[in-house]
Scaffold this active site. Structure first.
Site, PDB file in Angstrom:
ATOM      1  N   ASP A   1      -4.208  -3.850 -18.008  1.00  0.00           N
ATOM      2  CA  ASP A   1      -3.208  -2.804 -18.277  1.00  0.00           C
ATOM      3  C   ASP A   1      -3.394  -2.185 -19.659  1.00  0.00           C
ATOM      4  OD1 ASP A   1      -2.051  -3.394 -15.803  1.00  0.00           O
ATOM      5  OD2 ASP A   1      -0.742  -4.911 -16.654  1.00  0.00           O
TER       6      ASP A   1
ATOM      7  N   GLY B   1       0.778  -1.241   0.000  1.00  0.00           N
ATOM      8  CA  GLY B   1       0.000   0.000   0.000  1.00  0.00           C
ATOM      9  C   GLY B   1       0.804   1.282   0.000  1.00  0.00           C
ATOM     10  N   SER B   2       2.005   1.268  -0.599  1.00  0.00           N
ATOM     11  CA  SER B   2       2.785   2.515  -0.586  1.00  0.00           C
ATOM     12  C   SER B   2       2.154   3.586  -1.480  1.00  0.00           C
ATOM     13  CB  SER B   2       4.240   2.260  -0.971  1.00  0.00           C
ATOM     14  OG  SER B   2       4.374   2.020  -2.351  1.00  0.00           O
ATOM     15  N   ASN B   3       1.530   3.193  -2.566  1.00  0.00           N
ATOM     16  CA  ASN B   3       0.833   4.195  -3.396  1.00  0.00           C
ATOM     17  C   ASN B   3      -0.365   4.769  -2.652  1.00  0.00           C
ATOM     18  OD1 ASN B   3       1.846   4.691  -6.277  1.00  0.00           O
ATOM     19  ND2 ASN B   3       2.143   2.484  -6.011  1.00  0.00           N
TER      20      ASN B   3
ATOM     21  N   ASN C   1      -5.754   3.069 -12.648  1.00  0.00           N
ATOM     22  CA  ASN C   1      -4.731   2.120 -12.202  1.00  0.00           C
ATOM     23  C   ASN C   1      -3.357   2.723 -12.453  1.00  0.00           C
ATOM     24  OD1 ASN C   1      -3.654  -0.403 -11.281  1.00  0.00           O
ATOM     25  ND2 ASN C   1      -3.213  -0.939 -13.402  1.00  0.00           N
TER      26      ASN C   1
ATOM     27  N   GLU D   1       5.954   6.807  -9.156  1.00  0.00           N
ATOM     28  CA  GLU D   1       4.542   6.417  -8.993  1.00  0.00           C
ATOM     29  C   GLU D   1       3.887   7.289  -7.921  1.00  0.00           C
ATOM     30  OE1 GLU D   1       3.649   2.219  -8.577  1.00  0.00           O
ATOM     31  OE2 GLU D   1       5.554   1.684  -9.502  1.00  0.00           O
TER      32      GLU D   1
ATOM     33  N   HIS E   1       0.584   1.388 -13.291  1.00  0.00           N
ATOM     34  CA  HIS E   1       1.357   0.213 -13.689  1.00  0.00           C
ATOM     35  C   HIS E   1       2.829   0.610 -13.759  1.00  0.00           C
ATOM     36  CE1 HIS E   1       2.190  -3.626 -15.533  1.00  0.00           C
ATOM     37  NE2 HIS E   1       2.904  -3.002 -16.455  1.00  0.00           N
TER      38      HIS E   1
HETATM   39  C1  GRF Z   1       3.086  -0.773  -7.716  1.00  0.00           C
HETATM   40  O1  GRF Z   1       4.325  -1.032  -8.313  1.00  0.00           O
HETATM   41  C2  GRF Z   1       2.051  -0.466  -8.764  1.00  0.00           C
HETATM   42  O2  GRF Z   1       2.578   0.151  -9.886  1.00  0.00           O
HETATM   43  C3  GRF Z   1       1.534  -1.839  -9.117  1.00  0.00           C
HETATM   44  O3  GRF Z   1       1.508  -2.531  -7.904  1.00  0.00           O
HETATM   45  C4  GRF Z   1       2.502  -1.999  -7.025  1.00  0.00           C
HETATM   46  C5  GRF Z   1       1.800  -1.644  -5.752  1.00  0.00           C
HETATM   47  O4  GRF Z   1       2.694  -1.199  -4.782  1.00  0.00           O
HETATM   48  N1  GRF Z   1       0.238  -1.764  -9.743  1.00  0.00           N
HETATM   49  P1  GRF Z   1       2.135  -0.561  -3.442  1.00  0.00           P
HETATM   50  O5  GRF Z   1       1.265  -1.633  -2.781  1.00  0.00           O
HETATM   51  O6  GRF Z   1       1.351   0.653  -3.783  1.00  0.00           O
HETATM   52  O7  GRF Z   1       3.344  -0.259  -2.624  1.00  0.00           O
END
Ligand code: GRF
Length: 206
Positions: free
Chosen positions: A144, A12-14, A106, A173, A108
């Site tokens: 994708d 869940g870093s994003n 999304n 990201e 990617h």
């Molecule tokens: C990221 O690399 C994103 O691009 C892909 O899944 C990964 C998720 O990473 N879709 P996080 O859980 O957000 O750290």
């Protein structure tokens, strides 16, 4: 305030980057709900610690659309404006995608259409590309593949390993996803074919 529903399966870093931008006011939105198909997702725990509503809807062994209907019901109850996939490791049903037309984003970790699917950073590194990166796109019924909203380019260094390259892509990201969500929420866009137009040419130099 626009409301985001985040779907995740892992660390869940994003999600965290988006949540921090919302909290700081850099992104004018609030995360109304985080849904995970895995009860043990680290991202779910991180959301709880931030006081963000969460729900786990385990997907193992559940038919795709049946699971998606449960997820959609939660998102609708939370009245989300956009659905943000952030490491959601489950393919969505056509039913779900049609339920939220042009409202699912999304990210990617590759410059699509190159290297779709799993381990995209490793695929790119192994292929020997000079530039890797990430792509934010609308989600359509193929994996994708939806219209591209933003891309960020990351040069590949000769000293890179898949891990070091992935780390630099991930930093991009975290920046580009929030920026793109803000642009989509602003609503000044339209889709022509596969091309997403933000009207930039109309305002350039104005
Ligand atoms: C990221 O690399 C994103 O691009 C892909 O899944 C990964 C998720 O990473 N879709 P996080 O859980 O957000 O750290």
């Amino acid at each position: 305030m626009k409301r985001l529903g985040v779907l995740l399966s892992g660390r869940g870093s994003n999600f965290l980057a988006i949540a921090r931008n919302c909290a700081a006011g850099a992104l004018q939105a609030e995360i109304a709900l985080v849904v995970s198909n895995r009860a043990d997702a680290a991202g779910l725990e991180a959301a709880r610690q931030m006081g963000i509503p969460t729900v786990a809807i385990p997907s193992q062994g559940v038919p795709r659309e049946e699971h998606d209907r449960l997820v959609a019901a939660e998102l609708e109850k939370a009245q989300v404006d956009l659905v943000i996939l952030a490491g959601y490791m489950r393919i969505l049903s056509a039913w779900f995608i049609q339920r939220f037309p042009q409202r699912i984003l999304n990210i990617h970790p590759a410059l699509l259409p190159a290297f779709p699917g799993l381990d995209a950073q490793h695929q790119a590194w192994e292929y020997g590309v000079r530039f890797a990166g990430c792509t934010v796109h609308f989600v359509d019924e193929k994996m994708d593949s939806g219209p591209i909203l933003a891309q960020s380019v990351v040069p590949v260094l000769e000293t890179d390993t898949t891990d070091s390259l992935s780390a630099r892509i991930l930093a991009e990201e975290h920046r580009v996803y929030s920026e793109t969500i803000a642009k989509v929420l602003a609503g000044q866009w339209r889709i022509e074919g596969r091309r997403v137009l933000f009207g930039e040419s109309l305002t350039a130099g104005a």
